[in-house]
Design an enzyme around this catalytic site. Structure first.
Site, PDB file in Angstrom:
ATOM      1  N   LYS A  66      13.536  76.535  -8.148  1.00  0.00           N
ATOM      2  CA  LYS A  66      12.500  76.322  -7.130  1.00  0.00           C
ATOM      3  C   LYS A  66      13.109  75.761  -5.845  1.00  0.00           C
ATOM      4  CE  LYS A  66       8.710  77.904  -8.960  1.00  0.00           C
ATOM      5  NZ  LYS A  66       7.962  79.014  -8.324  1.00  0.00           N
TER       6      LYS A  66
ATOM      7  N   TYR B 140      13.913  75.150 -13.916  1.00  0.00           N
ATOM      8  CA  TYR B 140      12.778  75.280 -13.000  1.00  0.00           C
ATOM      9  C   TYR B 140      13.064  74.577 -11.680  1.00  0.00           C
ATOM     10  CZ  TYR B 140       7.955  74.962 -11.284  1.00  0.00           C
ATOM     11  OH  TYR B 140       6.812  75.045 -10.529  1.00  0.00           O
TER      12      TYR B 140
END
Length: 254
Positions: free
Chosen positions: A149, A145
């Site tokens: 991101k 993640y």
């Protein structure tokens, strides 16, 4: 902002709930024509029916063409909001890494690739990327993640610096915890880091509209993130040490 998006064609991906649904509701309330997109067809239609929008369920990577048709030929604002909160370390399965990269980064790239020819021809267009404070900082316990991101933020930044003189507006929304199903899925790491200061999805929509009004690229629904970002840049080793203490606290808690 009242009337500023009246009649504008807007697409919101990942809009079956959470931040996406809040964005769709806000744009519709401001008078926009909104395409609601989500993989979950039932949730897509429920939100679209609620706001008087147009339901176009399916993969966010393939939505631009159908959404453009649904809006009568033009997308004016594209909210790349769909994302996956993939936890794990470097040892996470490669399929987890691949999905995080595909949804959190490449879906944005594909959308921009499909949108930009028309936007550049007419000299206007607005790309809204739902990133995360993890894209500016990081998140313990969630390597796929955090890394993807960072990629989503970097791509939004690149779009802005490359095309702003040609009428393209880009916004990167970087909240910390938001009270959604995705926050619930972050487990004990989210309980420690994100839940204490979590905000509502509607607060994120408010922050975006304020940022649009002020013509700002970086949207921080949690204003304190600006200070963390500055500290990270000014003294990376100190910042990493502080984050490592947080990591140890999380590990000690089991």
């Amino acid at each position: 902002m009242v009337g500023a998006v009246q009649g504008v064609g807007v697409v919101v991906t990942g809009a079956g709930g959470g931040i996406g649904a809040a964005l769709a509701r806000r744009f519709a309330a401001e008078g926009a024509r909104v395409v609601v997109n989500d993989l979950d067809a039932g949730r897509t239609r429920a939100v679209a029916d609620e706001i008087g929008g147009i339901a176009v369920p399916g993969d966010a990577s393939e939505i631009v063409g159908p959404a453009r048709d649904a809006l009568g030929g033009a997308v004016d604002v594209y909210c790349a909001n769909a994302g996956v909160a993939s936890g794990g370390s470097e040892a996470a399965d490669e399929a987890v890494w691949a999905q995080a990269w595909d949804v959190n980064v490449m879906a944005h790239v594909r959308a921009a690739h499909a949108l930009l020819p028309d936007w550049l021809e007419r000299g206007s267009g607005r790309f809204v990327s739902t990133v995360s404070a993890a894209g500016l900082l990081t998140m313990i316990g969630a390597a796929p993640y955090s890394v993807t991101k960072h990629g989503a933020y970097a791509f939004a930044e690149w779009l802005s610096l490359t095309y702003r003189h040609r009428g393209i507006k880009v916004h990167a929304i970087c909240p910390q915890g938001v009270r959604t199903d995705m926050l619930d899925a972050t487990g004990s790491a989210g309980d420690l880091v994100l839940k204490p200061t979590a905000i509502e999805p509607e607060d994120v929509a408010d922050a975006l509209f304020k940022g649009i009004e002020e013509d700002r690229f970086l949207i921080l629904p949690h204003p304190e993130v600006a200070g963390y970002y500055q500290a990270r840049a000014a003294d990376p080793d100190r910042w990493l040490g502080n984050m490592n203490h947080l990591q140890q606290k999380w590990e000690a808690a089991g």
